[in-house]
Enzyme design. Sequence first.
Site, PDB file in Angstrom:
ATOM      1  N   VAL A 120    -121.126   1.496  15.763  1.00 14.48           N
ATOM      2  CA  VAL A 120    -122.199   2.073  16.594  1.00 14.48           C
ATOM      3  C   VAL A 120    -122.863   3.273  15.916  1.00 14.48           C
ATOM      4  CG1 VAL A 120    -121.218   1.271  18.767  1.00 14.48           C
ATOM      5  CG2 VAL A 120    -120.556   3.518  17.881  1.00 14.48           C
TER       6      VAL A 120
ATOM      7  N   LYS B 104    -110.539  12.167   9.044  1.00 11.36           N
ATOM      8  CA  LYS B 104    -110.499  10.781   9.508  1.00 11.36           C
ATOM      9  C   LYS B 104    -109.021  10.402   9.533  1.00 11.36           C
ATOM     10  CE  LYS B 104    -112.300   6.503  10.102  1.00 11.36           C
ATOM     11  NZ  LYS B 104    -113.242   6.106  11.145  1.00 11.36           N
TER      12      LYS B 104
ATOM     13  N   SER C 174    -108.920   1.592   8.339  1.00  9.72           N
ATOM     14  CA  SER C 174    -108.627   0.244   7.853  1.00  9.72           C
ATOM     15  C   SER C 174    -109.861  -0.264   7.111  1.00  9.72           C
ATOM     16  CB  SER C 174    -108.251  -0.678   9.019  1.00  9.72           C
ATOM     17  OG  SER C 174    -109.222  -0.634  10.040  1.00  9.72           O
TER      18      SER C 174
ATOM     19  N   ASP D 266    -115.790   5.338   5.056  1.00  3.32           N
ATOM     20  CA  ASP D 266    -116.245   6.291   6.073  1.00  3.32           C
ATOM     21  C   ASP D 266    -115.765   7.701   5.742  1.00  3.32           C
ATOM     22  OD1 ASP D 266    -117.364   4.161   7.349  1.00  3.32           O
ATOM     23  OD2 ASP D 266    -115.962   4.119   9.029  1.00  3.32           O
TER      24      ASP D 266
ATOM     25  N   GLU E 221    -113.364  12.154  13.046  1.00  7.51           N
ATOM     26  CA  GLU E 221    -113.918  10.854  13.423  1.00  7.51           C
ATOM     27  C   GLU E 221    -112.803   9.879  13.746  1.00  7.51           C
ATOM     28  OE1 GLU E 221    -115.962   6.942  11.622  1.00  7.51           O
ATOM     29  OE2 GLU E 221    -116.702   8.806  10.738  1.00  7.51           O
TER      30      GLU E 221
ATOM     31  N   ALA F 129    -111.363   5.993  15.066  1.00  2.00           N
ATOM     32  CA  ALA F 129    -111.536   4.624  14.567  1.00  2.00           C
ATOM     33  C   ALA F 129    -111.830   3.724  15.756  1.00  2.00           C
ATOM     34  CB  ALA F 129    -110.280   4.153  13.836  1.00  2.00           C
ATOM     35  N   GLY F 130    -113.012   3.110  15.765  1.00  2.97           N
ATOM     36  CA  GLY F 130    -113.395   2.280  16.897  1.00  2.97           C
ATOM     37  C   GLY F 130    -113.835   3.123  18.068  1.00  2.97           C
TER      38      GLY F 130
ATOM     39  N   SER G   7    -127.733   5.959  18.842  1.00  4.13           N
ATOM     40  CA  SER G   7    -127.921   5.699  17.420  1.00  4.13           C
ATOM     41  C   SER G   7    -128.644   4.375  17.216  1.00  4.13           C
ATOM     42  CB  SER G   7    -126.545   5.664  16.732  1.00  4.13           C
ATOM     43  OG  SER G   7    -126.651   5.242  15.394  1.00  4.13           O
TER      44      SER G   7
END
EC number: 6.3.3.3
Length: 235
Positions: A26, A50, A54, A67, A128, A130-131, A189
């Site tokens: 997203v 982070k 994965s 990322d 940040e 994950a997901g 976004s």
Amino acid sequence: MNQSETQSASHQQARRLFISGTDTDVGKTFVGCLLAEHFRYSGKQVGVYKPVASDCRTEGDEIIAEDAQSLWIAAGKPRTLKEVCPQKFFAPVAPPQAARAENKTVDQTQLVRGIDCWNDQSDVLIVEGAGGLFSPLADGFLNADLVKQLGPIDVLIIAANRLGTIHQTLATCIAAKSIGITPIGIVLSDVTKSLDQSTEENESEIAKYSDVPVLGRVGYDETHDQVAEWASRLL
């Protein structure tokens, strides 16, 4: 003031922002990078974390989480890339599944303690997930659980600006509040250049049903200068 008290004072001064989403893909990393650049160019010392990633790849002898690498570059390459993302796995699935594919497990304690090295070196610390907010980071441990253990930390919800985002955004905010997490704001976004009819009205429609403010909208080719108006309100 002794060393322990100095570290505590520094920790209190750092503003923590947790970048989460309504789903995967997203624009979390894109928005996180824009924020990191904005704060850095505003004269802030920016930390980025982070906790786990994965879908990683190898580059020579190094495992790269793209990322995490993007966030690190946007923040001006503080500390080391390994400290940005201490746990990395290869399979393009949720971290617990990716770890199991390698006969490993995600270290839940490290998810929480991996942030410690950033505490006394950052004016603002961007974390940040994950997901989405309710995606798993480790077995029995969600992004939302990490938020609670990293507190105090402000949660910023990133939502893809497309058809369906009204439901996804409202559901995420309502679910977050139900467990005691109130997001500081929402950022829409534009994840592609091809926009649908909903994109110009999603912000106003979300505002009708949620008291979590939509802070801004990030265009597909946005730069850090263009987020300054709403990003400055986060600090």
